[in-house]
Scaffold this active site. Sequence first.
Site, PDB file in Angstrom:
ATOM      1  N   HIS A  80       0.848  -1.199   0.000  1.00 54.81           N
ATOM      2  CA  HIS A  80       0.000   0.000   0.000  1.00 54.81           C
ATOM      3  C   HIS A  80       0.885   1.251   0.000  1.00 54.81           C
ATOM      4  O   HIS A  80       1.971   1.247   0.601  1.00 54.81           O
ATOM      5  CB  HIS A  80      -0.910  -0.010   1.234  1.00 54.81           C
ATOM      6  CG  HIS A  80      -1.979   1.028   1.156  1.00 54.81           C
ATOM      7  ND1 HIS A  80      -1.748   2.338   1.476  1.00 54.81           N
ATOM      8  CD2 HIS A  80      -3.265   0.957   0.747  1.00 54.81           C
ATOM      9  CE1 HIS A  80      -2.860   3.039   1.281  1.00 54.81           C
ATOM     10  NE2 HIS A  80      -3.795   2.219   0.834  1.00 54.81           N
ATOM     11  N   GLU A 130      -4.196   2.451  -7.248  1.00 59.64           N
ATOM     12  CA  GLU A 130      -4.557   3.487  -6.285  1.00 59.64           C
ATOM     13  C   GLU A 130      -3.719   4.735  -6.551  1.00 59.64           C
ATOM     14  O   GLU A 130      -2.611   4.868  -6.014  1.00 59.64           O
ATOM     15  CB  GLU A 130      -4.293   3.000  -4.857  1.00 59.64           C
ATOM     16  CG  GLU A 130      -5.180   1.858  -4.417  1.00 59.64           C
ATOM     17  CD  GLU A 130      -5.493   1.923  -2.911  1.00 59.64           C
ATOM     18  OE1 GLU A 130      -6.670   1.887  -2.570  1.00 59.64           O
ATOM     19  OE2 GLU A 130      -4.558   2.054  -2.104  1.00 59.64           O
TER      20      GLU A 130
END
Length: 208
Positions: A80, A130
């Site tokens: 992430h 993302e």
Amino acid sequence: MKPLIVANWKCNPTTLKEAKLLFSRVKKAGGIICPPFVYLSVLRANGAQDCFWEEKGAFTGEISPLMLKNLGVKYVIIGHSERRKYFKETNEIIEKKLKAALKAGLKPILCIDKMSQIPKNTKGLIIAYEPLFAIGTGQACSIQKAKRMRTAIKRAAGITVPVLYGGSVNAQNAGEYVKLAGFQGLLVGGASLKPREFIDIIKNVCYG
Ligand code: 13P
């Protein structure tokens, strides 16, 4: 394939009581819920937010993919952007984690915001696009740009690799990423902490 809707609770909530309440409200909707490690075993959640690259040993503070697997976890978010930024995770570290997660029998969800973060071997991976500007900002990526990126990722990683979108997803825009931009699912941050909104996201994407 049914769209994958993944809840990334990040470092929330701060009490087990709140975690239980939130989980009890959303669990039936059918998403993948990734709470902080400390709540995983009590909630029997199916997703985690990270894992280490070794199975076991003298690595103080780490959680291994084998531990997650043995707890019944099925999916693990890896790489992430917050881990890349605050914990200095590099592509090299992330690839070690991906390998270890696959070896343990977990399904890794690799987060990327640029093409250079796609590893050579993508077998078994789910990739989540993302874009940094969209994470936690309320400025979701335009459908056109997201669609272009989805196509580019598929071209680089292989057509069979599922690609998710993440970044300021809410109940209003969720359906468009799947129905118009062709993503196989969503990775949801802030909105996954609001039970009504998260359930509406699932409804809009899967049944809307
Ligand atoms: P937000 O949905 O809060 O923008 O977070 C996206 C994210 O980082 C999910 O992993």
